[in-house]
Design a protein around this motif. Structure first.
Motif, PDB file in Angstrom:
ATOM      1  N   THR A  26       0.789  -1.115   0.082  1.00  0.00           N
ATOM      2  CA  THR A  26       0.024   0.005  -0.091  1.00  0.00           C
ATOM      3  C   THR A  26       0.726   1.311  -0.032  1.00  0.00           C
ATOM      4  O   THR A  26       1.686   1.334   0.860  1.00  0.00           O
ATOM      5  N   THR A  29      -3.926   6.177   0.116  1.00  0.00           N
ATOM      6  CA  THR A  29      -5.221   6.056   0.346  1.00  0.00           C
ATOM      7  C   THR A  29      -6.005   7.156   0.132  1.00  0.00           C
ATOM      8  O   THR A  29      -5.526   8.234   0.078  1.00  0.00           O
ATOM      9  N   GLU A 118      -6.689  12.674   0.634  1.00  0.00           N
ATOM     10  CA  GLU A 118      -5.759  11.435  -0.147  1.00  0.00           C
ATOM     11  C   GLU A 118      -4.267  11.900   0.423  1.00  0.00           C
ATOM     12  O   GLU A 118      -4.001  13.161   0.554  1.00  0.00           O
ATOM     13  N   TYR A 125       1.240   6.918   3.440  1.00  0.00           N
ATOM     14  CA  TYR A 125      -0.254   6.429   2.828  1.00  0.00           C
ATOM     15  C   TYR A 125      -1.141   6.348   4.161  1.00  0.00           C
ATOM     16  O   TYR A 125      -2.361   6.492   3.933  1.00  0.00           O
ATOM     17  N   ALA A 384     -10.807   4.088  -1.293  1.00  0.00           N
ATOM     18  CA  ALA A 384      -9.887   3.597  -2.168  1.00  0.00           C
ATOM     19  C   ALA A 384      -8.511   3.374  -1.684  1.00  0.00           C
ATOM     20  O   ALA A 384      -8.059   4.229  -0.839  1.00  0.00           O
ATOM     21  N   ARG A 386      -4.129   2.589  -3.232  1.00  0.00           N
ATOM     22  CA  ARG A 386      -3.261   1.947  -4.188  1.00  0.00           C
ATOM     23  C   ARG A 386      -2.438   0.820  -3.549  1.00  0.00           C
ATOM     24  O   ARG A 386      -1.585   1.313  -2.594  1.00  0.00           O
ATOM     25  N   TRP A 391      -4.887   0.846  -8.263  1.00  0.00           N
ATOM     26  CA  TRP A 391      -6.153   1.440  -7.110  1.00  0.00           C
ATOM     27  C   TRP A 391      -7.190   0.326  -6.999  1.00  0.00           C
ATOM     28  O   TRP A 391      -7.529  -0.289  -8.109  1.00  0.00           O
ATOM     29  N   ARG A 410     -12.269   6.536  -5.926  1.00  0.00           N
ATOM     30  CA  ARG A 410     -11.865   7.920  -5.685  1.00  0.00           C
ATOM     31  C   ARG A 410     -12.961   8.620  -6.312  1.00  0.00           C
ATOM     32  O   ARG A 410     -13.551   8.558  -7.234  1.00  0.00           O
TER      33      ARG A 410
END
Length: 473
Positions: A26, A29, A118, A125, A384, A386, A391, A410
């Motif tokens: 990850t 986020t 985000e 993250y 969401a 990544r 994603w 997103r």
């Protein structure tokens, strides 16, 4: 140092461990804030700018990290010391975040994304989740502004039916009496300021200071000299009329407004005998407007009876809409006022032929304290993440409560000139609206307000007020 000075401690305990709980790989986020319904079907978005300025503008320091490390070690939680050290060393302590939001003062239906948060650094993250506790407190100013806005709509409807000057009177028809009934000075500041999005009357000084500090408004609202029970009852019951006369002598000037609580003993006797007979000519000669304040009993019944008695004593004129407007006197009701009683009082006096001009309201606990996050069902959720460069949608859909289902992907918010809104997903960073809306003038309603430690939008209080006032039920 207290927790309000250290951003790292302005969180929930379990947040300290969440950086270890995301899937391996990850590196980003995406979160959003919404009202999932509640008492009202639309909310007035307000207060994020104040939270950002107060809580995120100060860079994180190594001393902050030291304090948080030691506290969480003693508290029994793991702590991402290296992650926070990287933010200090790499970003100068400024948070690698992008926050987008609808313009403050916007009136938005529930179930729509109002804010998105985000991460902008793959090594941070976990940061949007860490700040959930802080950022979700946005629910409070939004909910107060919403309650106040809906009260404004109710009062406006009756003014338009019964008054010759509805627009001129509306800003001063609901006064904030709530400072003493809230849980903290910060609540008084944020909530008091939120009410002033819709009105210009308050006794909550902290709200004035907040509007000045966070929205650059030199003076957001006004008040008048007013009696409390102690300043009347300290004269003794046998000298009640002298207490009232003193108010007129101290504050009664041509064009002034003087509010006097008059129910310390017998509100009806006070109006009939003291105001209506003994002091009648002094009230008229002062050139002031006397505002009589009842403070006990059934609000609907008491307000109506006070208007009738004041009418008998001072008389009235009939305006162009056929409603009675009292001469020299008014009533303000601040006891037991909530959205329901406010409407009930206005319905009673309107049916009795009295214009809304004759009455103002004060609201305290029902405005600033008798509400919680569930009043408008506010939530901040991850939609969401990544993972390994891709994603993925993140959402919850509990079988036991579909009302807690969350959005996925997103997101952004689309709006049009008619004041309609639709939350939609981003596809590779590009807005992809419902095809049926492509030709209806829809555009992205979210703007970037904060990025990597910088405030990018700084709305004035006048701009916020104008947006909220532009929408009518």
């Amino acid at each position: 140092m207290n927790y309000l000075d250290n951003l790292l401690l302005n969180t929930d305990s379990y947040k300290a461990s969440h950086w270890l709980q995301y899937p391996p790989g990850t590196d980003a986020t995406f979160f959003y804030v919404e009202s999932r319904g509640g008492l009202h079907d639309r909310t007035v978005f307000f207060g994020l700018q104040a939270i950002l300025k107060q809580c995120l503008a100060k860079p994180v320091t190594h001393a902050d990290v030291d304090e948080a490390r030691d506290l969480f070690a003693a508290h029994g939680e793991p702590f991402n010391e290296s992650g926070w050290r990287t933010i200090v060393d790499t970003h100068g302590g400024r948070l690698p975040l992008r926050i987008r939001a609808v313009s403050e003062g916007s009136v938005v239906p529930t179930h729509q994304a109002l804010v998105t948060i985000e991460s902008t650094d793959p090594n941070a993250y976990w940061l949007p989740s860490y700040l959930e506790t802080l950022l979700l407190r946005l629910w409070y100013p939004v909910t107060v502004a919403t309650i106040s806005w809906h009260a404004r709509q109710t009062i406006a409807q009756f003014l338009e039916r019964t008054s010759d000057d509805p627009e001129g009177q509306l800003p001063f028809k609901l006064h904030d009496f709530g400072a003493r009934g809230v849980s903290s000075g910060e609540s008084a500041a944020l909530g008091g300021m939120a009410h002033l999005v819709n009105f210009m009357g308050t006794d909550t000084v902290a709200g004035l200071l907040a509007a000045r500090a966070f929205y650059g408004e030199p003076m957001a609202a006004f008040s008048i000299p007013a009696a409390e029970h102690s300043t009347i009852t300290s004269w003794g019951r046998e000298r009640e009329v002298d207490a009232y006369r003193n108010m007129l002598q101290q504050f009664g000037r041509p064009g002034s407004i003087v509010a006097v609580v008059s129910d310390s003993y017998d509100i009806y006797h006070a109006i009939r005998e003291h105001w209506g007979k003994t002091l009648r000519e002094e009230v008229i000669a002062s050139g002031a407007t006397l505002v009589v304040r009842p403070d006990s009993g059934d609000p609907v019944e008491v307000v109506h009876q006070c208007l009738v008695l004041l009418d008998e004593a001072f008389g009235h004129d009939v305006n162009s809409r056929g409603f009675k407007v009292l001469r020299h006197v008014r009533v303000i009701q601040g006891d037991g006022i909530n959205p329901d009683s406010l409407r009930a009082i206005l319905e009673r006096i309107t049916s009795a032929g009295y214009a809304t001009d004759n009455l103002a309201f004060g609201m305290g606990g029902a405005l600033l304290q008798k509400l919680d996050r569930d009043t408008q069902k506010f939530a901040l959720k991850c939609s969401a993440a990544r993972v390994d460069g891709r994603w993925i949608d993140v959402y919850k859909d509990p079988v036991t409560d579909k009302g807690k289902s969350s959005k996925r992907g997103r997101l952004t918010l689309l709006g049009n000139a008619e004041g309609q809104y639709q939350t939609t997903m981003l596809d590779n960073g590009v807005v992809t609206p419902d095809p049926s809306h492509l030709d209806e003038g829809w555009s992205d309603a979210l703007v970037t307000v904060w990025e990597d430690g910088q405030l990018l939008q700084d709305w004035s209080f006048a701009e916020v007020r104008a947006r909220a006032a532009a929408v009518r039920l």
